[in-house]
Design an enzyme around this catalytic site. Structure first.
Site, PDB file in Angstrom:
ATOM      1  N   LYS A 114       0.799  -1.227   0.086  1.00  0.00           N
ATOM      2  CA  LYS A 114      -0.136  -0.042  -0.043  1.00  0.00           C
ATOM      3  C   LYS A 114       0.878   1.295  -0.078  1.00  0.00           C
ATOM      4  CE  LYS A 114      -4.179  -2.090   1.845  1.00  0.00           C
ATOM      5  NZ  LYS A 114      -3.982  -3.392   2.286  1.00  0.00           N
TER       6      LYS A 114
HETATM    7  C1  LIG Z   1      -4.617  -4.575   1.967  1.00  0.00           C
HETATM    8  C2  LIG Z   1      -3.676  -5.843   1.934  1.00  0.00           C
HETATM    9  C3  LIG Z   1      -4.389  -7.018   1.184  1.00  0.00           C
HETATM   10  C4  LIG Z   1      -5.349  -6.868   0.331  1.00  0.00           C
HETATM   11  O1  LIG Z   1      -5.470  -6.106  -0.696  1.00  0.00           O
HETATM   12  P1  LIG Z   1      -6.827  -5.707  -1.472  1.00  0.00           P
HETATM   13  O2  LIG Z   1      -6.148  -4.648  -2.606  1.00  0.00           O
HETATM   14  O3  LIG Z   1      -7.638  -4.769  -0.774  1.00  0.00           O
HETATM   15  O4  LIG Z   1      -7.224  -6.708  -1.981  1.00  0.00           O
HETATM   16  C5  LIG Z   1      -3.517  -7.896   1.220  1.00  0.00           C
HETATM   17  N1  LIG Z   1      -2.392  -8.189   1.776  1.00  0.00           N
HETATM   18  C6  LIG Z   1      -2.062  -7.220   2.680  1.00  0.00           C
HETATM   19  C7  LIG Z   1      -0.827  -7.485   3.401  1.00  0.00           C
HETATM   20  C8  LIG Z   1      -2.800  -5.908   2.850  1.00  0.00           C
HETATM   21  O5  LIG Z   1      -2.365  -5.136   3.535  1.00  0.00           O
END
Ligand SMILES: *Cc1c(COP(=O)(O)O)cnc(C)c1O
Length: 429
Positions: free
Chosen positions: A107
């Site tokens: 993210k």
């Molecule tokens: C947010 C997150 C996900 C899920 O990703 P999406 O784009 O919401 O499907 C998977 N793994 C981790 C470690 C995350 O932080």
């Protein structure tokens, strides 16, 4: 480029407006009006391009002339200030490590890109402020806090479910101070997300210029395409077809991957791997989209009962389930299976995965029973150290603590506890 609301195609806004609003006034997600595949020349020479040059080619049509080229290149350079290694875990199975950024989850990419776009759009504002309101199931909070820290004219308010994020995740989102405030919600992630959505619709909060930094915001979602291209660049030589598995919660990542495919990126098949929060796997099985409240699991960043981005995926396939199923599968796995496979990966290859990546690996293996001649990639979406207890306990290892994490561990948590939407509202006022 214009973006329309998925609830009403007549509502159209610019890139800037879509970023600033987050969600359309009618609650719909924004979607690009037109998607132009990138010219084949780009794919012919992709292995000679830097990550930054690839990212610029990928994103430029979506930003248009709303950010000057030189500024956009600068934003990309600052966004991609870390590596995206592809690690071969076993023959023809790769982990795409997306966790080498400042908060050690994928993210960081979207959060850093969005923060810089918003800072650019705010550059001439002297008195009006934007408030970024975000719900987190774990990693968004830290990435957004770090990405937006100190950004002029932006206040950040993060809602997280009390007791349902890991200790390190909590530290990352509650210890920075400055323009970042953490609200600790007595509830689950879906409660946080519902409160955020409600705030966007609340006329009495209009003056706060609320926007979202969840993957519903196009400036968070679109740059997530970049690393699918980085993976392809490294695997192109093999000439085998590619299957990519995304551990999925809100389905932002996989939705970005599918958009990359629309731009011409040759990915044969996508797998959305989920934990027991299985709304999409159930939908593929019986055709009914029937979201349920989220359940807590060891892959907590995917504890999402009603994935926001799924409507965007359906839009890309014109809601044609048959066409969709050709390119896309979705499987759900329990915590027990996740623990088992974490051990198995470690035993056979020495690779330390974490619960989200392990769910991705499980889905990939299942799909490769069908696509037997393909190369498989699973996204490793966070560093194992973010899930320290479960990984150390399961694998009987001690993980070294990276500097990024060390720096928040000793800091004091500061959060404001809230129970209801009324509490959120009175805080915002
Ligand atoms: C947010 C997150 C996900 C899920 O990703 P999406 O784009 O919401 O499907 C998977 N793994 C981790 C470690 C995350 O932080």
């Amino acid at each position: 480029m214009k973006y329309y609301s998925l609830n009403n195609k007549a509502i159209k806004v610019s890139f800037q407006e879509a970023v600033i609003q987050g969600l359309a006034p009618d609650k719909g997600l924004y979607f690009p009006e037109h998607i132009e595949p990138i010219e084949s020349d780009f794919y012919d020479k992709i292995e000679n391009l830097s990550n930054e040059a690839i990212a610029f080619e990928v994103i430029k049509q979506f930003v248009g002339d709303e950010i000057p080229e030189a500024t956009l290149k600068q934003i990309i350079a600052e966004t991609l200030c870390f590596d995206f290694p592809l690690v071969e875990v076993e023959k023809d199975i790769y982990s795409l490590e997306l966790f080498h950024g400042p908060t050690m989850a994928f993210k960081d990419v979207g959060a850093r890109f969005m923060a810089r776009c918003l800072a650019y759009f705010n550059k001439d504002e002297t008195d009006s402020k934007n408030t970024v309101l975000v719900a987190t199931s774990g990693d968004t909070g830290g990435a957004v806090a770090s990405g937006f820290l100190g950004v002029k004219g932006v206040e950040v308010v993060i809602l997280y479910p009390s007791g349902k994020v890991s200790d390190i995740q909590e530290k990352q989102l509650t210890t920075l101070g400055q323009n970042i405030t953490a609200l600790e919600v007595d509830g689950v992630f879906d409660d946080c997300q519902d409160m955020v959505k409600k705030a966007f619709l609340d006329e009495s909060l209009n003056h706060k210029n609320l926007t979202s930094a969840n993957s519903i915001n196009i400036a968070r979602w679109l740059p997530q395409m970049f690393y699918f291209f980085f993976a392809y660049k490294q695997l192109k030589q093999s000439e085998k077809s590619l299957v990519v598995s995304c551990p999925s919660g809100n389905f932002g990542n996989i939705c970005a991957g599918i958009l990359a495919k629309e731009l011409g990126l040759p990915i044969e098949h996508f797998v959305a791997s989920t934990n027991v929060n299985d709304t999409v796997p159930r939908f593929l099985e019986n055709g009914n989209y029937n979201p349920k409240p989220s359940k807590a699991t060891i892959s907590n960043a995917m504890d999402v009962g009603n994935p926001s981005n799924f409507v965007r995926i359906q839009e890309m396939y014109n809601h044609d389930l048959k066409a969709f199923e050709k390119d896309f599968s979705s499987f759900s796995f329990s915590d027990e299976e996740t623990i088992e496979v974490l051990k198995q990966i470690y035993k056979t290859s020495g690779y330390v995965a974490e619960p989200h990546g392990a769910v991705g690996y499980l889905g990939l293996k299942k799909q490769l029973e069908t696509n037997t001649e393909s190369i498989g990639v699973f996204l490793e979406t966070a560093h194992p150290v973010k899930f320290l207890e479960i990984v150390e306990e399961t694998l009987k290892v001690t993980l070294p603590i990276p500097a990024q994490i060390e720096s928040v561990m000793g800091k004091e948590k500061k959060s404001i506890k809230i129970k209801s939407y009324e509490d959120l509202k009175s805080f915002l006022k």
